[in-house]
Motif scaffolding. Structure first.
Motif, PDB file in Angstrom:
ATOM      1  N   LEU A  52       0.823  -1.208   0.000  1.00 32.68           N
ATOM      2  CA  LEU A  52       0.000   0.000   0.000  1.00 32.68           C
ATOM      3  C   LEU A  52       0.860   1.261   0.000  1.00 32.68           C
ATOM      4  O   LEU A  52       0.549   2.229  -0.697  1.00 32.68           O
ATOM      5  CB  LEU A  52      -0.944   0.005   1.198  1.00 32.68           C
ATOM      6  CG  LEU A  52      -2.142  -0.940   1.114  1.00 32.68           C
ATOM      7  CD1 LEU A  52      -2.938  -0.900   2.406  1.00 32.68           C
ATOM      8  CD2 LEU A  52      -3.040  -0.577  -0.051  1.00 32.68           C
ATOM      9  N   PHE A 102       2.487   1.410  -3.762  1.00 38.64           N
ATOM     10  CA  PHE A 102       1.683   1.455  -4.982  1.00 38.64           C
ATOM     11  C   PHE A 102       0.367   2.210  -4.869  1.00 38.64           C
ATOM     12  O   PHE A 102      -0.179   2.629  -5.883  1.00 38.64           O
ATOM     13  CB  PHE A 102       1.412   0.037  -5.475  1.00 38.64           C
ATOM     14  CG  PHE A 102       2.681  -0.701  -5.801  1.00 38.64           C
ATOM     15  CD1 PHE A 102       3.498  -0.285  -6.837  1.00 38.64           C
ATOM     16  CD2 PHE A 102       3.067  -1.791  -5.051  1.00 38.64           C
ATOM     17  CE1 PHE A 102       4.677  -0.946  -7.135  1.00 38.64           C
ATOM     18  CE2 PHE A 102       4.230  -2.464  -5.342  1.00 38.64           C
ATOM     19  CZ  PHE A 102       5.042  -2.042  -6.382  1.00 38.64           C
ATOM     20  N   SER A 103      -0.188   2.354  -3.681  1.00 33.18           N
ATOM     21  CA  SER A 103      -1.448   3.092  -3.559  1.00 33.18           C
ATOM     22  C   SER A 103      -1.501   3.859  -2.245  1.00 33.18           C
ATOM     23  O   SER A 103      -2.254   3.510  -1.332  1.00 33.18           O
ATOM     24  CB  SER A 103      -2.644   2.150  -3.675  1.00 33.18           C
ATOM     25  OG  SER A 103      -2.569   1.152  -2.683  1.00 33.18           O
ATOM     26  N   LYS A 134      -2.815   6.663  -1.669  1.00 31.57           N
ATOM     27  CA  LYS A 134      -4.091   7.358  -1.457  1.00 31.57           C
ATOM     28  C   LYS A 134      -5.053   6.494  -0.635  1.00 31.57           C
ATOM     29  O   LYS A 134      -5.758   7.004   0.233  1.00 31.57           O
ATOM     30  CB  LYS A 134      -4.726   7.733  -2.800  1.00 31.57           C
ATOM     31  CG  LYS A 134      -3.968   8.819  -3.520  1.00 31.57           C
ATOM     32  CD  LYS A 134      -4.619   9.182  -4.824  1.00 31.57           C
ATOM     33  CE  LYS A 134      -3.787  10.239  -5.531  1.00 31.57           C
ATOM     34  NZ  LYS A 134      -4.347  10.615  -6.814  1.00 31.57           N
ATOM     35  N   ILE A 135      -5.078   5.196  -0.911  1.00 28.51           N
ATOM     36  CA  ILE A 135      -5.930   4.291  -0.130  1.00 28.51           C
ATOM     37  C   ILE A 135      -5.450   4.252   1.314  1.00 28.51           C
ATOM     38  O   ILE A 135      -6.243   4.283   2.249  1.00 28.51           O
ATOM     39  CB  ILE A 135      -5.934   2.878  -0.743  1.00 28.51           C
ATOM     40  CG1 ILE A 135      -6.634   2.908  -2.095  1.00 28.51           C
ATOM     41  CG2 ILE A 135      -6.608   1.876   0.184  1.00 28.51           C
ATOM     42  CD1 ILE A 135      -6.576   1.598  -2.846  1.00 28.51           C
ATOM     43  N   LYS A 143      -6.546   7.432   3.079  1.00 22.04           N
ATOM     44  CA  LYS A 143      -7.967   7.384   3.452  1.00 22.04           C
ATOM     45  C   LYS A 143      -8.177   6.506   4.677  1.00 22.04           C
ATOM     46  O   LYS A 143      -8.932   6.847   5.582  1.00 22.04           O
ATOM     47  CB  LYS A 143      -8.805   6.859   2.287  1.00 22.04           C
ATOM     48  CG  LYS A 143      -8.950   7.824   1.144  1.00 22.04           C
ATOM     49  CD  LYS A 143      -9.782   7.206   0.038  1.00 22.04           C
ATOM     50  CE  LYS A 143      -9.806   8.077  -1.194  1.00 22.04           C
ATOM     51  NZ  LYS A 143     -10.566   7.460  -2.293  1.00 22.04           N
ATOM     52  N   TYR A 187       4.367   9.739   5.310  1.00 22.26           N
ATOM     53  CA  TYR A 187       4.039   9.892   3.892  1.00 22.26           C
ATOM     54  C   TYR A 187       5.160  10.571   3.120  1.00 22.26           C
ATOM     55  O   TYR A 187       5.322  10.346   1.927  1.00 22.26           O
ATOM     56  CB  TYR A 187       2.723  10.639   3.704  1.00 22.26           C
ATOM     57  CG  TYR A 187       1.535   9.814   4.087  1.00 22.26           C
ATOM     58  CD1 TYR A 187       1.316   8.569   3.507  1.00 22.26           C
ATOM     59  CD2 TYR A 187       0.649  10.236   5.050  1.00 22.26           C
ATOM     60  CE1 TYR A 187       0.252   7.792   3.874  1.00 22.26           C
ATOM     61  CE2 TYR A 187      -0.428   9.463   5.427  1.00 22.26           C
ATOM     62  CZ  TYR A 187      -0.620   8.243   4.831  1.00 22.26           C
ATOM     63  OH  TYR A 187      -1.677   7.471   5.197  1.00 22.26           O
TER      64      TYR A 187
END
Length: 77
Positions: free
Chosen positions: A17, A20-21, A23-24, A27, A48
């Motif tokens: 996570l 690769f993602s 943003k998820i 959230k 981050y």
């Protein structure tokens, strides 16, 4: 042994996570922060900023934990 497998799976998922993602993951962090009171030190922004290093570190930890589980299962099974 099950504890090591679960820890490795969580570290692997977190590493993927982060890499690769994000943003998820951001959230999910927001939902957790609203559920639990805000921390006095904002760690999220720092993590981050260093997301590639944290993601790679989590993947390395997951690999090490999976290897330990494999080694222990072969040695003591």
């Amino acid at each position: 042994m099950l504890f090591l497998i679960c820890a490795a799976a969580i570290a692997f998922l977190g590493g993927v996570l982060f890499l690769f993602s994000p943003k998820i993951l951001h959230k999910l962090s927001g939902k957790i922060n609203t559920t639990i009171n805000k921390m006095s030190v904002p760690i999220d922004e720092k993590v981050y900023e260093m997301r590639i290093g944290v993601g790679v570190s989590l993947l390395l930890i997951a690999g090490m934990l999976f290897f330990v589980v494999y080694y222990l299962s072969k040695k003591y099974a």
